[in-house]
Scaffold this motif. Structure first.
Motif, short mmCIF file in Angstrom:
data_model
loop_
_atom_site.label_atom_id
_atom_site.label_comp_id
_atom_site.label_asym_id
_atom_site.label_seq_id
_atom_site.Cartn_x
_atom_site.Cartn_y
_atom_site.Cartn_z
N THR A 24 0.80 -1.13 -0.23
CA THR A 24 -0.08 0.04 0.07
C THR A 24 0.99 1.20 0.00
OG1 THR A 24 -0.16 -0.02 2.36
CG2 THR A 24 -1.96 -1.20 1.02
N ARG A 25 0.60 2.18 -0.90
CA ARG A 25 1.32 3.19 -1.00
C ARG A 25 0.53 4.50 -0.43
NH1 ARG A 25 3.59 3.50 -6.98
NH2 ARG A 25 1.52 3.09 -7.58
N LYS A 26 1.33 5.41 0.14
CA LYS A 26 0.66 6.62 0.39
C LYS A 26 0.18 7.29 -0.50
CE LYS A 26 4.17 6.98 4.23
NZ LYS A 26 4.93 7.77 5.01
N PRO A 27 -0.84 8.10 -0.26
CA PRO A 27 -1.68 8.94 -1.26
C PRO A 27 -0.41 9.97 -2.18
CG PRO A 27 -2.98 8.75 0.55
CD PRO A 27 -1.73 8.20 0.77
N LEU A 28 0.20 10.75 -1.35
CA LEU A 28 1.40 11.53 -1.69
C LEU A 28 2.27 10.82 -3.04
CD1 LEU A 28 1.67 14.20 1.17
CD2 LEU A 28 0.33 14.15 -1.04
N GLN A 29 2.78 9.59 -2.43
CA GLN A 29 3.67 8.87 -3.18
C GLN A 29 2.66 8.37 -4.62
OE1 GLN A 29 4.53 5.58 -0.44
NE2 GLN A 29 6.42 6.70 0.22
N LEU A 30 1.85 8.16 -4.47
CA LEU A 30 0.81 7.78 -5.63
C LEU A 30 0.57 9.02 -6.54
CD1 LEU A 30 -0.66 5.38 -6.82
CD2 LEU A 30 -2.50 6.01 -5.88
N LEU A 31 0.62 10.07 -5.85
CA LEU A 31 0.48 11.19 -6.72
C LEU A 31 1.80 11.72 -7.26
CD1 LEU A 31 -1.07 14.12 -7.40
CD2 LEU A 31 0.10 14.96 -5.30
N ARG A 32 2.94 11.46 -6.76
CA ARG A 32 4.21 11.76 -7.41
C ARG A 32 4.44 10.58 -8.38
NH1 ARG A 32 8.88 9.33 -3.74
NH2 ARG A 32 7.59 7.58 -4.76
N ASP A 33 4.10 9.46 -8.18
CA ASP A 33 4.18 8.36 -9.34
C ASP A 33 3.45 8.69 -10.63
OD1 ASP A 33 6.09 7.26 -7.73
OD2 ASP A 33 4.91 5.88 -7.04
N ILE A 34 2.16 9.13 -10.49
CA ILE A 34 1.31 9.33 -11.47
C ILE A 34 1.65 10.51 -12.18
CG2 ILE A 34 -1.06 10.13 -12.08
CD1 ILE A 34 -2.03 8.06 -9.87
N GLU A 35 2.07 11.57 -11.35
CA GLU A 35 2.40 12.83 -12.23
C GLU A 35 3.94 12.76 -12.87
OE1 GLU A 35 4.48 16.56 -12.68
OE2 GLU A 35 5.22 14.88 -11.37
N ALA A 36 4.69 12.01 -12.38
CA ALA A 36 5.88 11.89 -13.07
C ALA A 36 5.81 10.73 -14.46
CB ALA A 36 7.19 11.03 -12.13
N LEU A 37 4.61 9.89 -14.24
CA LEU A 37 4.56 9.14 -15.60
C LEU A 37 3.77 9.87 -16.72
CD1 LEU A 37 3.03 5.85 -13.87
CD2 LEU A 37 5.12 6.11 -15.21
N LEU A 38 3.10 10.97 -16.17
CA LEU A 38 2.57 11.85 -17.23
C LEU A 38 3.42 13.06 -17.67
CD1 LEU A 38 -1.02 12.54 -15.56
CD2 LEU A 38 -0.46 10.95 -17.67
N ARG A 39 4.44 13.37 -16.71
CA ARG A 39 5.21 14.54 -17.23
C ARG A 39 6.42 14.28 -18.01
NH1 ARG A 39 9.27 15.63 -14.01
NH2 ARG A 39 8.16 14.76 -12.13
N ARG A 40 7.11 13.19 -17.62
CA ARG A 40 8.30 12.83 -18.19
C ARG A 40 8.10 12.53 -19.68
NH1 ARG A 40 9.86 9.11 -13.12
NH2 ARG A 40 10.68 10.96 -11.99
#
Length: 158
Positions: A24-40
Motif C-alpha cells: 500500500t502506497r501513501k496517497p502523496l507517493q501515488l500522486l508523485r508517481d502518477i504525475e511523473a508518469l504523465l510529465r516525463r
C-alpha cells in the motif's frame, strides 16, 4: 418455453474475492508517481520542438518538480493535525470570497464599458450565468469561513 428470468438465480459467482494489493502506497507517493508518469513523456516529446532556451527551462522545471514531489511524498498525512490545517482553510475561504467579488467587479466593468447600449435587464439576461458562478464562489468561500469560525478551538495547556 421458459420465460422466467435467470438473473435472480443464486450462483456461486456471488462470492468473488478480489485481489488485494501487495503493497500500500501513501496517497502523496501515488500522486508523485502518477504525475511523473504523465510529465516525463510530455517533457521528452516537447523538449526537441521548443526553442533551446525554453527547452532548457522546461527541463529544469521538470527536474525541480521531481525534487518537490519527492519532498512532498515524504510527508505523513496522519501526523498533520486539524489545528495545523486551520490557516490553509481560512486562506481558501478568503480566496474564494475575494475571487468571486473581483470577478463580479470585472463583469460589471466589462458590461458597463463594452456594452453601454444594453439596458440593465438585457445585461442580466445575457450574463446571468457568469454572475451566478461568481456569486456561488463567494458564497462557497463564506461557507468555508463560517464553518471554520464554528470549529471549536483546542484547549490550551496550562
Amino acid at each position: 418455453m421458459d420465460f422466467e428470468s435467470k438473473a435472480n438465480d443464486p450462483s456461486p459467482r456471488d462470492n468473488i474475492e478480489f485481489a488485494q494489493p501487495t503493497t500500500t502506497r501513501k496517497p502523496l507517493q501515488l500522486l508523485r508517481d502518477i504525475e511523473a508518469l504523465l510529465r516525463r513523456p510530455t517533457v521528452a516529446t516537447l523538449a526537441p520542438i521548443l526553442p533551446p532556451k525554453l527547452s532548457n527551462r522546461f527541463q529544469v522545471t521538470s527536474s525541480l518538480a521531481d525534487e518537490s514531489f519527492k519532498e512532498l511524498a515524504e510527508i505523513d498525512l496522519n501526523t498533520i493535525s486539524d489545528f495545523e490545517l486551520r490557516p490553509a482553510r481560512i486562506l481558501v475561504g478568503l480566496s474564494l470570497v475575494g475571487f468571486g467579488a473581483l470577478m463580479i467587479l470585472v463583469l460589471l466593468l466589462y458590461l458597463n464599458t463594452l456594452h453601454p447600449e444594453l439596458s440593465t435587464v438585457e445585461k442580466i439576461r445575457q450574463y446571468w450565468y457568469q454572475y451566478i458562478w461568481f456569486v456561488s464562489l463567494g458564497v462557497t468561500g463564506m461557507f468555508v469561513l463560517g464553518r471554520e469560525a464554528m470549529r471549536p478551538m483546542p484547549k490550551r495547556r496550562k
